[in-house]
Design a protein around this motif. Structure first.
Motif, PDB file in Angstrom:
ATOM      1  N   UNK A   1       3.633 -11.145  -2.991  1.00 49.91           N
ATOM      2  CA  UNK A   1       3.546  -9.848  -3.663  1.00 49.91           C
ATOM      3  C   UNK A   1       4.101  -8.845  -2.666  1.00 49.91           C
ATOM      4  N   UNK A   2       5.309  -8.393  -2.908  1.00 51.48           N
ATOM      5  CA  UNK A   2       5.990  -7.531  -1.925  1.00 51.48           C
ATOM      6  C   UNK A   2       6.524  -6.275  -2.602  1.00 51.48           C
ATOM      7  N   UNK A   3       6.270  -5.143  -1.986  1.00 49.73           N
ATOM      8  CA  UNK A   3       6.621  -3.857  -2.578  1.00 49.73           C
ATOM      9  C   UNK A   3       8.117  -3.651  -2.741  1.00 49.73           C
ATOM     10  N   UNK A   4       8.478  -3.087  -3.885  1.00 45.51           N
ATOM     11  CA  UNK A   4       9.848  -2.676  -4.181  1.00 45.51           C
ATOM     12  C   UNK A   4       9.843  -1.161  -4.373  1.00 45.51           C
ATOM     13  N   UNK A   5      10.914  -0.509  -3.945  1.00 42.02           N
ATOM     14  CA  UNK A   5      11.099   0.926  -4.133  1.00 42.02           C
ATOM     15  C   UNK A   5      11.200   1.249  -5.635  1.00 42.02           C
ATOM     16  N   UNK A   6      10.231   2.002  -6.163  1.00 43.08           N
ATOM     17  CA  UNK A   6      10.149   2.238  -7.603  1.00 43.08           C
ATOM     18  C   UNK A   6      11.268   3.143  -8.125  1.00 43.08           C
TER      19      UNK A   6
ATOM     20  N   UNK B   1       0.795  -1.230   0.000  1.00 44.84           N
ATOM     21  CA  UNK B   1       0.000   0.000   0.000  1.00 44.84           C
ATOM     22  C   UNK B   1       0.820   1.270   0.000  1.00 44.84           C
ATOM     23  N   UNK B   2       2.099   1.166  -0.348  1.00 46.75           N
ATOM     24  CA  UNK B   2       2.960   2.344  -0.289  1.00 46.75           C
ATOM     25  C   UNK B   2       2.901   3.177  -1.561  1.00 46.75           C
ATOM     26  N   UNK B   3       3.278   4.459  -1.418  1.00 42.85           N
ATOM     27  CA  UNK B   3       3.481   5.295  -2.604  1.00 42.85           C
ATOM     28  C   UNK B   3       4.737   4.807  -3.308  1.00 42.85           C
ATOM     29  N   UNK B   4       4.847   5.155  -4.571  1.00 38.13           N
ATOM     30  CA  UNK B   4       6.098   4.922  -5.285  1.00 38.13           C
ATOM     31  C   UNK B   4       6.575   3.468  -5.172  1.00 38.13           C
ATOM     32  N   UNK B   5       5.629   2.568  -5.415  1.00 40.51           N
ATOM     33  CA  UNK B   5       5.901   1.144  -5.243  1.00 40.51           C
ATOM     34  C   UNK B   5       5.640   0.386  -6.537  1.00 40.51           C
ATOM     35  N   UNK B   6       6.517  -0.566  -6.844  1.00 36.42           N
ATOM     36  CA  UNK B   6       6.237  -1.535  -7.907  1.00 36.42           C
ATOM     37  C   UNK B   6       6.415  -2.933  -7.318  1.00 36.42           C
ATOM     38  N   UNK B   7       5.955  -3.917  -8.072  1.00 37.73           N
ATOM     39  CA  UNK B   7       6.080  -5.302  -7.629  1.00 37.73           C
ATOM     40  C   UNK B   7       6.888  -6.094  -8.650  1.00 37.73           C
ATOM     41  N   UNK B   8       8.106  -6.450  -8.239  1.00 31.47           N
ATOM     42  CA  UNK B   8       8.930  -7.311  -9.078  1.00 31.47           C
ATOM     43  C   UNK B   8       8.640  -8.753  -8.686  1.00 31.47           C
TER      44      UNK B   8
ATOM     45  N   UNK C   1      14.485   3.102  -7.168  1.00 31.99           N
ATOM     46  CA  UNK C   1      15.711   2.339  -7.346  1.00 31.99           C
ATOM     47  C   UNK C   1      15.474   1.034  -8.085  1.00 31.99           C
ATOM     48  N   UNK C   2      14.200   0.662  -8.204  1.00 27.95           N
ATOM     49  CA  UNK C   2      13.827  -0.640  -8.769  1.00 27.95           C
ATOM     50  C   UNK C   2      14.522  -1.790  -8.029  1.00 27.95           C
ATOM     51  N   UNK C   3      14.788  -1.537  -6.763  1.00 26.18           N
ATOM     52  CA  UNK C   3      15.284  -2.608  -5.891  1.00 26.18           C
ATOM     53  C   UNK C   3      15.118  -2.163  -4.438  1.00 26.18           C
ATOM     54  N   UNK C   4      15.173  -3.122  -3.539  1.00 25.83           N
ATOM     55  CA  UNK C   4      15.054  -2.813  -2.116  1.00 25.83           C
ATOM     56  C   UNK C   4      13.617  -2.539  -1.713  1.00 25.83           C
ATOM     57  N   UNK C   5      13.404  -2.445  -0.411  1.00 24.49           N
ATOM     58  CA  UNK C   5      12.070  -2.209   0.120  1.00 24.49           C
ATOM     59  C   UNK C   5      11.694  -0.733   0.006  1.00 24.49           C
ATOM     60  N   UNK C   6      10.407  -0.418   0.137  1.00 22.96           N
ATOM     61  CA  UNK C   6       9.984   0.989   0.119  1.00 22.96           C
ATOM     62  C   UNK C   6      10.732   1.815   1.181  1.00 22.96           C
ATOM     63  N   UNK C   7      10.886   3.113   0.909  1.00 26.82           N
ATOM     64  CA  UNK C   7      11.740   3.976   1.741  1.00 26.82           C
ATOM     65  C   UNK C   7      11.302   4.029   3.214  1.00 26.82           C
ATOM     66  N   UNK C   8      10.049   3.791   3.497  1.00 25.23           N
ATOM     67  CA  UNK C   8       9.573   3.884   4.888  1.00 25.23           C
ATOM     68  C   UNK C   8       9.811   2.590   5.677  1.00 25.23           C
TER      69      UNK C   8
ATOM     70  N   UNK D   1       5.669  -5.573 -12.516  1.00 24.81           N
ATOM     71  CA  UNK D   1       6.847  -5.505 -13.358  1.00 24.81           C
ATOM     72  C   UNK D   1       7.406  -6.916 -13.564  1.00 24.81           C
ATOM     73  N   UNK D   2       7.856  -7.180 -14.787  1.00 21.42           N
ATOM     74  CA  UNK D   2       8.313  -8.540 -15.095  1.00 21.42           C
ATOM     75  C   UNK D   2       9.728  -8.865 -14.626  1.00 21.42           C
ATOM     76  N   UNK D   3      10.443  -7.876 -14.090  1.00 22.26           N
ATOM     77  CA  UNK D   3      11.801  -8.202 -13.663  1.00 22.26           C
ATOM     78  C   UNK D   3      11.772  -9.002 -12.358  1.00 22.26           C
ATOM     79  N   UNK D   4      12.807  -9.815 -12.186  1.00 21.68           N
ATOM     80  CA  UNK D   4      12.890 -10.663 -10.994  1.00 21.68           C
ATOM     81  C   UNK D   4      13.722  -9.947  -9.932  1.00 21.68           C
TER      82      UNK D   4
END
Ligand code: AHN
Ligand code: ZN
Length: 332
Positions: free
Chosen positions: A287-292, A225-232, A294-301, A262-265
């Protein structure tokens, strides 16, 4: 007049350009894609309200009064939506031996149906903001609006939809406890093999098959539910249940959420889906949020005191909630 014609031809040029990449099927010009969705509409405002309500109790850390009250709230709300609710209580221990009273909350729909789908999330919140930029906050508990409450908020809205529109399959919504009390960064502790996390799901997973339960597959929701999030595509999900990852990502992309799915692993995460796969033997994805950014790592919060309701984003809740509903209602 001349100006209008010029504008129109510019538009025509632009739209024919954007269709150049249509897969070479010769379909030039504007293609209207009709989105065939089989699920009822997921209400993101409703899910947001469920997230806010969980946060209003205060951090849901183990052994706290806020934890107890919020557990009652979640169980009552799921029962109110017509689920058969079972509370699985367990006396467990933190990494340092502290005894904790854990409670997994299991809400089942259409219990007579032999074909079952599992949707899960953790409902506890981390007792320590050990990733906060401010060192003085490393021992403060977090609201866990995204890390915890977002997944449960989506689960509660799914429950509301399941009652209104029964799907073709049985659904079990499982809220795991004690996911987020794994060894803090500041602890002087060697030998964190990952099993100090996900205590509630470990407990559930070790017992569930003896209880005669299984599911066709499972979907874990974490930081959804974060802002600026994608799902790899999370790596362990790809290892244990690649066809379920593909099914869920395809559904999300089909109904208009390609921006999120997003299709990246991405990297592998020690999360509740691991015991569900290993101990319960149920193919389960995360289904776990990734920081959009950096396209890697967890959300900034992540694991900071900023993981609060102010950083929750309705469009992200909608993308995930609608996609999970689509998967449930597409199942035969
Ligand atoms: C670890 O950091 C070892 N696992 C991340 C799982 C997690 C924590 N998800 C949310 N909070
Ligand atoms: Zn966490």
């Amino acid at each position: 007049m001349k100006k209008t014609i010029w504008l129109l031809s510019l538009l025509a040029l632009l739209s024919s350009c954007s269709s150049c990449g249509d897969g070479g099927n010769g379909n030039q010009g504007n293609t209207i894609t009709v989105v065939e969705s089989v699920a009822p509409a997921f209400d993101a405002d409703s899910a947001y309200t469920y997230v806010a309500r969980q946060c209003s109790f205060g951090p849901r850390t183990m052994n706290s009064a806020a934890h107890d009250s919020c557990g009652n709230y979640i169980a009552n709300e799921l029962a109110r939506h017509g689920a058969a609710v079972y509370n699985q209580y367990a006396n467990l221990q933190l990494y340092d031996g502290t005894p904790i009273r854990a409670r997994n909350i299991i809400a089942s729909f259409d219990t007579a149906n032999a074909c079952r789908i599992l949707v899960c999330a953790h409902w506890d919140s981390r007792p320590w903001a050990d990733h906060d930029a401010d060192k003085n906050k490393h021992k403060s508990p977090i609201d866990g609006a995204n890390d915890g409450a977002s997944g449960v908020g989506i689960i509660m809205e799914i429950a509301r939809q399941l009652q209104q529109t029964p799907p073709p399959v049985g659904v079990d919504l499982v809220c795991f406890d004690a996911e987020d009390c794994g060894v803090p960064d500041w602890a002087e502790y060697d030998g964190d093999t990952g099993d100090t996390w996900c205590l509630g799901s470990q407990y559930w997973s070790m017992r569930v098959s003896a209880n005669g339960y299984s599911a066709r597959f499972g979907i874990l929701l974490d930081m959804v539910g974060g802002k600026n999030t994608v799902f790899c595509k999370e790596q362990l999900s790809m290892h244990f249940a690649p066809s379920i990852v593909d099914k869920v990502w395809a559904a999300g992309q089909r109904i208009g959420y390609a921006k999120y799915f997003n299709n990246s692993v991405g990297g592998g995460v020690t999360d509740d889906h691991v015991p569900v796969n290993r101990q319960a033997g149920i193919p389960c994805i995360d289904i776990i949020g990734t920081n959009a950014d950096k396209m890697e790592g967890f959300p900034a919060t992540w694991h900071t005191v900023n993981d609060n309701i102010q950083h929750i984003d309705r469009p992200t809740l909608k993308a995930v909630g609608q996609t999970v509903l689509e998967v449930i209602y597409s199942e035969k």
